[in-house]
Design a protein around this motif. Structure first.
Motif, PDB file in Angstrom:
ATOM      1  N   TYR A   1      -0.600   5.328   1.568  1.00 50.01           N
ATOM      2  CA  TYR A   1       0.485   4.650   2.399  1.00 50.01           C
ATOM      3  C   TYR A   1      -0.383   4.711   3.939  1.00 50.01           C
ATOM      4  CZ  TYR A   1       4.413   4.100   5.317  1.00 50.01           C
ATOM      5  OH  TYR A   1       5.381   3.685   6.342  1.00 50.01           O
TER       6      TYR A   1
ATOM      7  N   VAL B   1       3.247  -3.281   5.144  1.00 46.64           N
ATOM      8  CA  VAL B   1       3.522  -2.265   4.199  1.00 46.64           C
ATOM      9  C   VAL B   1       4.961  -1.816   4.185  1.00 46.64           C
ATOM     10  CG1 VAL B   1       2.578   0.087   3.296  1.00 46.64           C
ATOM     11  CG2 VAL B   1       0.927  -1.347   4.571  1.00 46.64           C
TER      12      VAL B   1
ATOM     13  N   LEU C   1       7.480   4.000   3.092  1.00 44.82           N
ATOM     14  CA  LEU C   1       7.448   4.935   1.953  1.00 44.82           C
ATOM     15  C   LEU C   1       8.877   5.384   1.562  1.00 44.82           C
ATOM     16  CD1 LEU C   1       5.155   5.629   0.152  1.00 44.82           C
ATOM     17  CD2 LEU C   1       4.863   7.631   1.445  1.00 44.82           C
TER      18      LEU C   1
ATOM     19  N   VAL D   1       3.510   0.566  -2.108  1.00 43.08           N
ATOM     20  CA  VAL D   1       2.660   2.096  -2.680  1.00 43.08           C
ATOM     21  C   VAL D   1       3.374   2.729  -3.768  1.00 43.08           C
ATOM     22  CG1 VAL D   1       1.331   3.939  -2.278  1.00 43.08           C
ATOM     23  CG2 VAL D   1       1.343   1.985  -0.683  1.00 43.08           C
TER      24      VAL D   1
END
Length: 282
Positions: A135, A150, A153, A109
Motif C-alpha cells: 500500500y 489508491v 487501507l 490492495v
C-alpha cells in the motif's frame, strides 16, 4: 386365474415402488466454493453453519456457510450463497451486506497471504505488514499510476471484515465479488510463499609470535589458532503478483528474489510493481 395374475402384478409393482422409495431417497446437494459436491441430508441451517449427515450415517457434520456456493435441496429448491452473505446471511438467503458504491479508477490492495510452504502455516502479522508495505509503495508512486488512486487501507480492510473475508480465505473469493464489496474497478493481489533453511559457517583465525635464533638460521614460532562458527538463516521466497481491472486479470507474474535474505520479498514486490501495466515511468 386372472385374479391371481392381477394380484401378482400389483404385488410386484408395489414391491418395486416401496423398494425404490426406500433405497432411492433423494438427497440434498451442497456445492462448495472449491467445487466439491456433498450429497447428504441437511438437518439444520443457520446464518453461520449448515449441519448435515452423509447417507447411511447418523453423525451430524457442521460446515461453515462461507465455504458454500450453492445448495440444491431434495425438494427441488435451490439456494445460492453470495460472498456478501458470508457469515452474515440469513437462512432465507437474503443478502445482509450490499455492494459498495463503485469508485472508478480506484485500486485496492488486498491482504497478502504470507505462507510457509513447508508447514502450511500463515502469519497474520506478516500478512498485514506485507499488505501495508505494498500500500505504501503505491502511495509513494502515486504520480506514476495516474489516473488511478489508491483506496485507503482502513476502508479496504473494514469492508472485507464486514464480508467475513481475511488473509486466510481471500484466495477463495472471486475477483468480481471483491470488486463489488470494495467498490473498486482495480485490484492488486499478492501472495508470498517461502521456505527457511539454515547453514553453519566455521572460520579459523591463526596468530603467532616469531622468534629468531642467535645464529640467524632457525625461526621458532608460537602459533595460536581460534575457530568461530556462526549460523546463517536463508529465506527462499516465491512472489505471486496479480493485477485485475473490471474483473479481468491484466498482469500476472511470479518472481523469486536473487538474495535469500529475510526481506528479499520486498524488493521483488517493488520490481514487479514497476513493471506492471499501471506504472508509468516519469
Amino acid at each position: 386365474m386372472k385374479n391371481s395374475k392381477l394380484f401378482f402384478i400389483v404385488f410386484l409393482l408395489l414391491a418395486t415402488f416401496f423398494g425404490f422409495a426406500q433405497g432411492g431417497k433423494k438427497l440434498d446437494k451442497i456445492i462448495k466454493r472449491d467445487y466439491q459436491i456433498i450429497e447428504c441430508t441437511i438437518s439444520k441451517m443457520s446464518d453461520k453453519i449448515v449441519e448435515y449427515s452423509l447417507p447411511g450415517e447418523t453423525i451430524q457434520i457442521s460446515l461453515d456457510v462461507s465455504q458454500i456456493a450453492k445448495i440444491d435441496f431434495a425438494s427441488g429448491r435451490s439456494q445460492t450463497f453470495n460472498v456478501s452473505q458470508t457469515n452474515n446471511s440469513s437462512s432465507s438467503g437474503s443478502p445482509a451486506i450490499a455492494s459498495s458504491e463503485m469508485k472508478t479508477n480506484t485500486i485496492a490492495v488486498l491482504p497478502v497471504p504470507y505462507l510457509n510452504s513447508d508447514t502450511q502455516e500463515s502469519s497474520e502479522e506478516m500478512a498485514k505488514f506485507a499488505q501495508n508495505d505494498l500500500y505504501n509503495k503505491l502511495l509513494d508512486k502515486s504520480s506514476n499510476i495516474l489516473p488511478l488512486t489508491v483506496q485507503d487501507l482502513r476502508t479496504t480492510n473494514s469492508l472485507l471484515h464486514s464480508a467475513g473475508i481475511d488473509y486466510k480465505n481471500i484466495d477463495e473469493t472471486p475477483i468480481e465479488d471483491l470488486e463489488k464489496i470494495l467498490g473498486v474497478d482495480n485490484i492488486v493481489a499478492v501472495k508470498v510463499s517461502y521456505t527457511i533453511n539454515s547453514g553453519t559457517t566455521a572460520t579459523t583465525y591463526n596468530s603467532g609470535n616469531a622468534k629468531v635464533s642467535n645464529d640467524n638460521k632457525k625461526v621458532k614460532t608460537n602459533d595460536v589458532s581460534t575457530t568461530t562458527s556462526s549460523t546463517q538463516v536463508y529465506y527462499y521466497y516465491t512472489i505471486y503478483f496479480d493485477m485485475y481491472k473490471d474483473g479481468s486479470k491484466i498482469y500476472s507474474h511470479t518472481r523469486k528474489p536473487f538474495l535469500a535474505v529475510k526481506d528479499g520479498w520486498m524488493d521483488s514486490v517493488t520490481y514487479l510493481l514497476k513493471r506492471s501495466p499501471i506504472y508509468v515511468k516519469k
